[in-house]
Design a protein around this motif. Structure first.
Motif, mmCIF file in Angstrom:
data_model
loop_
_atom_site.group_PDB
_atom_site.id
_atom_site.type_symbol
_atom_site.label_atom_id
_atom_site.label_comp_id
_atom_site.label_asym_id
_atom_site.label_seq_id
_atom_site.Cartn_x
_atom_site.Cartn_y
_atom_site.Cartn_z
ATOM 1 N N ARG A 215 0.754 -1.370 -0.039
ATOM 2 C CA ARG A 215 0.051 -0.127 -0.003
ATOM 3 C C ARG A 215 0.776 1.237 -0.092
ATOM 4 N NH1 ARG A 215 -3.557 -1.133 5.159
ATOM 5 N NH2 ARG A 215 -1.409 -2.228 5.834
ATOM 6 N N MET A 216 1.904 1.169 0.907
ATOM 7 C CA MET A 216 2.799 2.497 0.936
ATOM 8 C C MET A 216 3.658 2.742 -0.583
ATOM 9 S SD MET A 216 6.404 2.888 3.031
ATOM 10 C CE MET A 216 7.198 1.782 1.687
ATOM 11 N N TRP A 217 4.098 1.738 -1.330
ATOM 12 C CA TRP A 217 4.593 1.778 -2.438
ATOM 13 C C TRP A 217 3.806 1.934 -3.473
ATOM 14 C CZ3 TRP A 217 9.617 2.420 -2.029
ATOM 15 C CH2 TRP A 217 10.038 1.570 -0.931
ATOM 16 N N ILE A 218 2.809 1.551 -3.531
ATOM 17 C CA ILE A 218 1.782 2.099 -4.362
ATOM 18 C C ILE A 218 1.201 3.383 -4.429
ATOM 19 C CG2 ILE A 218 -0.599 1.646 -5.300
ATOM 20 C CD1 ILE A 218 -0.420 -1.505 -4.750
ATOM 21 N N PHE A 219 1.056 3.941 -3.150
ATOM 22 C CA PHE A 219 0.747 5.226 -3.016
ATOM 23 C C PHE A 219 2.046 6.196 -3.377
ATOM 24 C CE2 PHE A 219 1.062 9.066 -0.238
ATOM 25 C CZ PHE A 219 0.241 9.667 -0.380
ATOM 26 N N LEU A 220 3.246 6.002 -2.994
ATOM 27 C CA LEU A 220 4.160 6.855 -3.530
ATOM 28 C C LEU A 220 4.421 6.783 -4.833
ATOM 29 C CD1 LEU A 220 6.814 5.799 -0.880
ATOM 30 C CD2 LEU A 220 5.737 7.997 -0.800
ATOM 31 N N ILE A 221 4.386 5.535 -5.659
ATOM 32 C CA ILE A 221 4.378 5.361 -7.027
ATOM 33 C C ILE A 221 3.321 6.189 -7.803
ATOM 34 C CG2 ILE A 221 4.273 4.144 -9.049
ATOM 35 C CD1 ILE A 221 5.697 1.944 -7.245
ATOM 36 N N LEU A 222 1.943 6.331 -7.065
ATOM 37 C CA LEU A 222 0.822 6.847 -7.990
ATOM 38 C C LEU A 222 1.101 8.452 -7.744
ATOM 39 C CD1 LEU A 222 -2.126 4.483 -7.262
ATOM 40 C CD2 LEU A 222 -0.568 4.445 -8.870
ATOM 41 N N ILE A 253 -3.252 7.049 -13.236
ATOM 42 C CA ILE A 253 -2.630 6.483 -12.198
ATOM 43 C C ILE A 253 -3.190 5.133 -12.028
ATOM 44 C CG2 ILE A 253 -1.712 8.691 -11.426
ATOM 45 C CD1 ILE A 253 -4.080 8.556 -9.206
ATOM 46 N N PHE A 254 -4.647 5.108 -12.145
ATOM 47 C CA PHE A 254 -5.339 3.901 -11.886
ATOM 48 C C PHE A 254 -4.941 2.470 -12.663
ATOM 49 C CE2 PHE A 254 -8.148 7.442 -10.365
ATOM 50 C CZ PHE A 254 -8.386 6.972 -9.181
ATOM 51 N N ILE A 255 -4.449 2.874 -13.914
ATOM 52 C CA ILE A 255 -3.959 1.961 -14.536
ATOM 53 C C ILE A 255 -2.453 1.256 -14.092
ATOM 54 C CG2 ILE A 255 -2.889 1.151 -16.897
ATOM 55 C CD1 ILE A 255 -4.703 3.266 -17.971
ATOM 56 N N THR A 256 -1.919 2.244 -13.606
ATOM 57 C CA THR A 256 -0.432 1.994 -12.739
ATOM 58 C C THR A 256 -0.869 1.124 -11.538
ATOM 59 O OG1 THR A 256 0.426 3.826 -13.778
ATOM 60 C CG2 THR A 256 1.503 2.696 -11.764
ATOM 61 N N SER A 257 -1.905 1.645 -10.787
ATOM 62 C CA SER A 257 -2.517 0.916 -9.674
ATOM 63 C C SER A 257 -2.736 -0.640 -9.964
ATOM 64 C CB SER A 257 -3.569 1.646 -8.928
ATOM 65 O OG SER A 257 -4.176 0.916 -7.798
ATOM 66 N N ALA A 258 -3.700 -0.556 -11.186
ATOM 67 C CA ALA A 258 -4.013 -1.991 -11.395
ATOM 68 C C ALA A 258 -2.634 -2.793 -11.705
ATOM 69 C CB ALA A 258 -4.885 -2.025 -12.827
ATOM 70 N N LEU A 260 0.179 -2.594 -10.441
ATOM 71 C CA LEU A 260 1.049 -3.023 -9.219
ATOM 72 C C LEU A 260 0.449 -4.031 -8.226
ATOM 73 C CD1 LEU A 260 2.107 0.810 -8.287
ATOM 74 C CD2 LEU A 260 3.629 -1.093 -9.090
ATOM 75 N N ASN A 261 -1.210 -3.923 -8.505
ATOM 76 C CA ASN A 261 -1.853 -4.957 -7.832
ATOM 77 C C ASN A 261 -1.752 -6.309 -8.246
ATOM 78 O OD1 ASN A 261 -3.078 -3.227 -5.611
ATOM 79 N ND2 ASN A 261 -4.606 -2.459 -6.985
ATOM 80 N N LEU A 262 -1.555 -6.299 -9.695
ATOM 81 C CA LEU A 262 -1.472 -7.500 -10.347
ATOM 82 C C LEU A 262 0.067 -8.047 -10.002
ATOM 83 C CD1 LEU A 262 -1.910 -9.535 -12.490
ATOM 84 C CD2 LEU A 262 -1.017 -8.264 -14.129
ATOM 85 N N LEU A 263 1.059 -7.090 -9.746
ATOM 86 C CA LEU A 263 2.460 -7.605 -9.276
ATOM 87 C C LEU A 263 2.385 -8.105 -7.694
ATOM 88 C CD1 LEU A 263 5.455 -7.710 -9.378
ATOM 89 C CD2 LEU A 263 5.403 -5.259 -8.604
#
Length: 1363
Positions: A215-222, A253-258, A260-263
């Protein structure tokens, strides 16, 4: 436990409420386990049965199982399984005696005394031991063998109930091979015996950091993506976010989030593959569905986004062809709304922590089904959410921090790079000085990457710097509100000392039945009562300082408070407060020209008036007691009457001449010196000298000071027969010789105090001179004004134990070690005499009358008490017993204690025996000397010395208990085999005496890490409801031991979740700071961590764990949940912090308290410090791979997860990224220089005019902001010593190259942290902890630091030269 707060009259029945409370506490984990497995509890209570007796039987059964469980104590749910079946047997024996299934009769007695050990514990122990062998001494991968957690988590599944009872040793749990067969011998049967990991696999990869804190890494990347998009907009302003085109771009950013969630979903599957055979079908299904859903979103969102972009190109065009006729631009919006539903629900539940806590702990199938998608069902980690107030505090902390961090990143790191990047991308470079490494890259992407890469790395690590800043502010504010540092100097102490006794009585004196009469006491009576309570403890404190040679005899006398103030009308303050008050008063009176008494009184402060009054009344009492003749006493009475009457009538200055007071002072000093002289027998010469001095005093008073003094003598003459000359010859010629002997101690003390008041000069206000003594005195006084619970009576306090693990460290330095010279001819003794000059001088004063042999032994102790030895630790812990004895005696004596003798050993014998017995009942000290038995049998000189010194410690401290592992050879069926025992011994007349001996299933230290196994085998010998863990390099102080009753009361205080604390954090003082400059740096660094660092972790962040400090455990809570540490090989190298992790995961609550402190030593030499840092970095690397960190990171809420990350493994990862940033920056510059791009771009007129390259390089220097990491240290020193001192210390540290030292340690941390995660190699590193009085050779230093520092440093040096 039951005796607390109960009358001892007719006390013969246990309180049912006490038994119920004990049963609830011990069986809380067992009942939770039964509910989790949905099996019926075997705690059954038939109707019309004696429930109280049955509860005691169940409690005794559980404790007996736990006591003989050996290494199985680290597996609490395994113990629950054993108890579950044995409780069923006990119930059958008591009430049915027939097995419900087989119909056979229960056995009423065990086949032999070791049936439980052999039939239950040993089989499980053998499973542990065989799995530990797969570890191959720490060289095998964690995924190749099962540790304590894996085997314990087997009992989280209902599969454990299929083991049956008695246990089926042919069950799958018990069958496996000791070793993996060689490749040419491997068979299907052999490979099948290796069991899978349970629930989690510790794989060596950095991806664990992303998996645990996704959650932290996803937040920072987004956030980074969004800021780059906004900064790249035409305006570059934050307001551009609301521009339609920019906002559409930000929605990507939601595409990036998707993705990252897949990762994350992929990592969950890949990293847990080795545990799939142990997982339930529902858990595997959850992993697969998570992956499928994540993959679906990774396809749907790009398609939806591409359909919303006009005139798509490139990759967007590729996805837009998939959307076919989906040209409605709202599709992406709907997709985002659906995608965010889980996050919205999580945000709602975030603000309803009671609801989330209830849902997670519920075992209802419908709730379990609902929660199944959010998190896998596990026995631990459920319901860890804090109350609303705590949640709001740490949420506010992180919201403010994130706002500052993102604003800084946007305006300082990202925005300044955008314009230079655009210009650089537009420049066409044709001339390369050397070679273009990436010829196919357009728009100078190589330059762009070399510029942006270090800045992006800084973006991901600067949150650590912002955390340091915010934690400094929060810790400083909280420390100020906690009254820290209010008394930090002797001047502050003197100004507030008058209120110290009342504060002492308010916090450290228990309430009694007499408190009801307190309102009827006058202020003066209450003040005197407070002084009586305070004086005994204060004086014992001062005596302990003298015994430790921190103060001299003279300083001791100046600091002591008289035990009773009943002989004088004023409070008798310690002489150091009244220093120079009498000499100043004499000078003031002599030079006073006025005639009004009131004017003179106005010039005197309270302490001066108190000193003058006390001197007058004490001198009157001394002279009156010395005189034998009634006529002489009458003259003295007349003089005193004149003094008192003139004072009442405000005519003192008219009746007495002030000019004669200095002469009177001189005669008084001479007189008091005679009275204090060491005269064994009062001979005629000595008596004559006293008489002459006394006559001179009377003559000065009557002739030189009193205006009407001759009238007193004349009246005395008129009442007698003799003439005037006869009177002057014979008056005051007879004295009471009996007062002059040494047996009249009370009278001698008054004379001594009067002499101090008259002669003490202004320099005494700086007493004590020793800095450590000052620190302890000021901290103790300051702590009395801090918030702490009221102390209970000793009988009503929690009983507690202290446990210290010991291996082969120094116990007491030998005479040879003290005088062994190094290559420079320096000995340890000479070294310590040099750095502790004042303490050595005090020691010589204390031992001046000792014989040579005794002084040599005392010298060994003096040196050992300044090192990190077991003797020092034992001495410090025994202060608990000393404090409890004094507390008992003061309670027994009540208000009459003020009239008793000076020391508690002189109280009535019965009272003292009772106090000793009660102190021993409440306090137990166990030192787990693992190899004491081997040292006892050894023939090596060092082992024999350790054994002898430990034995002497037991003989000198009757309450000390030593636990050790004994190995014996036994003959069974004609064969010799080794047997192992846990043994507890105490000191006897000349040798140790065995108390308990408990058979073990095998060598306990062969399975896990040494220290936790050492603690575990000895924990069964501890008693009480609380347990303090003390390391071998710690110390304690008498004055702090006196506050132990108060801190134990914190275990009763309920949190807002209606939960009592399970670990009480205690602050530390690092006592090794004065040994060397490096030790001082380390001391300051460690001091900030154990004070302001722990303060912030406990509140507001709520992520304080256990760090090997002198924390106090709720003993009953922890013995039912796996103990006070974890012991799996390698993974639990930092065993202490895992106790905190385990407590938090199991619903515990950790606090921190700063009104009490314990001493702690740290490493003092360069190599010692580096070894310690390497060990801690190794431990953090292993923590990164552990299931505890994964579960905490996933189950904490977002903001608490941030606190957890940046205060544990995140700090070490940030350190490693800092080093990587330096490399990336330098290699980026090297690329620019070697390719010629640097020069070509600089020569471009557009770049040269706009200075864009300088602007682009400027943000890269912000990684130097790590300077702010020292802020907590400065803040804590400022709070406790003053900010001027803090600034001075900081400047001195920089002048002594502290920044170079900390940079060196940064390299150590990053090297061992990264190497551990990738390659392993963690191990316990013995640092030695001794004094460093030798020079390390370069070859040795190169061997230690070649890979971690030398090679890297040389590489950086050459790179800098090339750049």
């Amino acid at each position: 436990m039951d005796v607390r707060n109960r009358s001892l009259v007719d006390y013969n029945v246990l309180n049912s409420g006490t038994i119920q409370k004990l049963e609830d506490k011990i069986f809380k984990n067992y009942r939770s386990w039964c509910n989790y497995l949905r099996c019926k509890s075997h705690l059954r209570f038939p109707e019309k049965s004696d429930n109280q007796r049955l509860k005691l039987i169940y409690i005794a059964l559980y404790l007996l199982i736990w006591g003989e469980a050996s290494n199985i104590r680290f597996m609490p749910e395994c113990i629950c399984y054993i108890f579950h079946n044995m409780a069923h047997e006990v119930y059958g024996i008591l009430y049915r005696n027939v097995h419900p299934v087989s119909g056979e009769t229960y056995e009423t007695a065990a086949p032999d005394n070791e049936a439980f050990l052999k039939g239950v514990i040993t089989p499980i122990y053998q499973v542990l031991r065989k799995e530990a062998r797969r570890n191959k001494g720490g060289k095998a991968s964690h995924s190749k063998w099962r540790n304590y957690d894996d085997l314990n988590e087997y009992f989280w599944s209902d599969r454990c109930l299929k083991l049956n009872w008695p246990m089926d040793l042919k069950a799958d749990f018990f069958i496996h091979s000791d070793e993996i067969p060689p490749a040419n011998e491997r068979t299907a049967q052999g490979t099948g015996k290796r069991k899978p990991k349970t629930n989690f696999v510790e794989v060596r990869t950095f991806w664990h950091l992303f998996r645990s804190f996704d959650r932290m890494w996803i937040f920072l990347i987004l956030a980074l993506q969004a800021m780059i998009i906004v900064a790249w907009s035409p305006s570059g302003s934050i307001a551009a976010f609301f521009d339609e085109d920019v906002f559409k771009s930000v929605l990507s950013i939601f595409i990036t989030s998707a993705f990252l969630n897949l990762l994350q979903a992929s990592l969950d599957i890949i990293l847990s593959l080795n545990a799939w055979r142990s997982l339930k079908v529902t858990q595997i299904l959850r992993y697969l569905l998570k992956f499928a859903v994540a993959a679906a979103w990774a396809v749907v969102l790009p398609i939806g986004y591409s359909s919303s972009v006009l005139n798509p190109t490139g990759l967007v065009k590729f996805f837009s062809t998939w959307s076919m006729d989906w040209q409605n631009q709202s599709f992406y919006t709907y997709a985002i709304a659906i995608y965010l539903i889980p996050n919205i629900l999580a945000a709602i539940i975030f603000f309803l922590p009671p609801l989330r806590r209830t849902m997670e702990r519920s075992n209802w199938r419908i709730v379990t089904l609902v929660m199944w998608w959010a998190q896998p069902k596990l026995y631990v980690g459920r319901g860890m959410h804090e109350d609303m107030f705590s949640l709001l505090k740490y949420t506010l902390f992180w919201v403010l921090l994130i706002i500052c961090k993102l604003a800084f990143s946007f305006y300082v790191e990202i925005l300044p790079l955008v314009e230079p990047t655009r210009l650089i991308m537009e420049i066409k470079v044709d001339n390369y000085q050397w070679h273009e490494f990436f010829p196919r890259l357009t728009h100078n992407f190589g330059v762009v990457i070399s510029i942006w890469a270090p800045v992006l790395l800084v973006y991901f690590l600067d949150a650590q710097i912002w955390y340091a800043i915010f934690s400094t502010l929060a810790g400083g504010i909280q420390g100020a509100f906690n009254h820290l540092g209010e008394i930090r100097t002797l001047g502050m102490l003197r100004s507030r000392f008058e209120s110290v006794p009342s504060a002492f009585s308010r916090h450290l004196v228990p309430s009694s039945d007499e408190d009801a009469t307190r309102n009827r006491l006058t202020d003066e009576q209450q003040e005197r009562k407070n002084i009586v309570n305070f004086s005994h403890v204060w004086n014992e404190f001062i005596f302990s300082l003298r015994e430790e040679d921190l103060i001299s005899n003279h300083e001791r006398d100046l600091l002591l408070v008289p035990y009773s103030s009943r002989d004088v009308s004023v409070v008798q303050w310690p002489p150091f407060l009244l220093a120079s008050k009498i000499p100043i008063a004499l000078d003031m009176a002599k030079d006073f020209k006025g005639k009004e008494d009131a004017e003179l009184y106005k010039k005197m402060d309270d302490y001066m008036r108190s000193a003058v009054t006390e001197c007058y009344e004490t001198l009157k009492e001394i002279i009156d007691g010395l005189l034998e003749d009634d006529a002489d006493k009458g003259i003295v009475s007349q003089i005193c009457y004149e003094v008192e009457m003139t004072i009442q009538q405000n005519q003192f200055l008219n009746a007495f001449r002030m000019s004669g007071l200095p002469m009177l002072s001189e005669y008084l000093e001479r007189f008091l010196k005679l009275l204090l002289s060491d005269q064994e027998d009062a001979d005629d010469t000595y008596i004559s000298q006293i008489i002459n001095a006394l006559q001179s005093i009377i003559e000065v008073i009557t002739q030189d000071i009193m205006t009407q003094g001759h009238e007193i003598l004349e009246r005395a003459h008129s009442d007698g027969i003799r003439d005037d000359s006869t009177i002057r010859e014979q008056r005051f010629g007879r004295i009471n010789v009996g007062h002059l002997g040494h047996h009249n101690k009370n009278w001698k003390e008054k004379v001594k105090r009067l002499h101090l008041l008259l002669t003490t000069k202004e320099s005494a206000i700086n007493v004590p001179w020793n800095l450590d003594a000052r620190r302890r005195i000021t901290f103790f006084a300051n702590s009395l004004f801090m918030n702490m619970p009221k102390a209970p009576k000793v009988r009503d306090m929690f009983s507690f134990s202290v446990l210290t693990p010991y291996y082969k460290e120094d116990v007491l330095y030998s005479d040879d070690e003290l005088h062994k010279e190094n290559e420079d001819g320096i000995t340890i003794l000479f070294y310590l005499k040099t750095i502790y000059r004042d303490e050595w001088k005090n020691f010589e004063e204390r031992t001046s009358t000792k014989v040579a042999k005794e002084k040599m032994e005392l010298t060994r102790q003096w040196v050992s008490y300044r090192g990190q030895t077991l003797a020092r630790t034992v001495r410090g812990m025994m202060y608990y017993r000393h404090a409890l004895q004094l507390q008992c005696l003061l309670e027994f004596e009540g208000d009459q204690a003020g009239s008793s003798a000076l020391a508690p050993v002189q109280y009535r014998n019965a009272c003292f025996d009772h106090a000793q017995a009660l102190a021993d009942f409440k306090f137990t000290y166990v030192v787990s000397c693992q190899v004491y038995g081997a040292q006892k049998k050894s023939t090596e000189a060092r082992d024999r010395s350790c054994y002898s010194n430990i034995l002497n410690l037991m003989l000198a401290n009757p309450s000390l208990r030593i636990a050790y592992i004994d190995e014996r050879e036994l003959t069974v069926n004609g064969k010799s085999q080794k047997s192992y025992y846990s043994v507890l011994v105490k000191g006897g007349d000349k040798y140790d005496e065995e108390i308990y001996r408990i058979r073990l299933p095998g060598p306990p230290t062969d399975i896990g890490e040494g220290k936790p196994e050492n603690q575990n085998h000895a924990i069964i010998f501890t008693r009480g409801e609380a347990l303090q863990t003390i390391d071998m390099n710690q110390d304690n102080y008498f004055e702090e031991a006196f506050k132990m009753r108060n801190v134990l009361e914190e275990l009763k205080k309920s949190h807002r979740r209606k939960q009592n604390p399970t670990i009480l954090g205690v602050r530390e003082h690092i006592f090794t700071g004065s040994v060397s400059s490096l030790a001082w740096f380390m001391s300051n660094q460690e001091s900030s961590f154990v004070t302001i660092g722990q303060r912030v972790l406990a509140s507001p962040l709520r992520v304080r764990f256990h760090y090997g400090h002198p924390d106090i455990f709720d003993r009953l809570f922890h013995i039912t949940r796996g103990g006070i540490s974890k012991a799996s090989k390698i993974i639990n190298l930092s065993e202490d912090i895992f106790a905190g992790y385990n407590t938090t995961l199991r619903g515990g609550y950790v606090t921190h308290h700063e009104y009490i402190q314990v001493g702690k030593g740290r490493d003092v030499g360069m190599n010692q410090i580096s070894s310690f840092e390497a060990k801690v970095a190794n431990g953090n690397g292993e923590q990164t791979l552990s299931r505890d960190v994964y579960r905490l990171g996933r189950r904490f809420d977002f903001y608490r997860m941030l606190s957890f990350y940046f205060t544990t493994v995140g700090f070490y990862f940030s350190s490693m990224v800092t080093v990587i940033t330096v490399y990336v920056f330098l290699y980026g510059r090297l690329y620019l220089v070697m390719s010629g791009l640097d020069r070509e771009i600089l020569m471009n007129p557009v770049i040269n005019d706009s200075k864009v390259l300088e602007q682009a390089m400027a943000p890269q220097s912000i990684f130097q902001l790590g300077f702010f990491l020292v802020l907590p240290m400065v803040m804590e020193i400022g709070l406790e010593k003053g900010f001027r001192t803090a600034l001075g210390d900081f400047v001195i540290m920089q002048l002594q190259l502290a920044s170079v030292f900390f940079t060196f340690q940064l390299g150590t941390k990053s090297h061992y942290f990264g190497r551990t995660i990738l390659h392993g190699g963690s191990k316990y590193r013995a640092t030695g902890r001794g004094f460093v009085v030798f020079h390390a050779k370069f070859a040795e230093n190169y061997r230690l630091y070649s890979r971690s520092h030398f090679v890297k440093g040389i590489g950086i040096m050459y790179t800098v030269d090339l750049v």
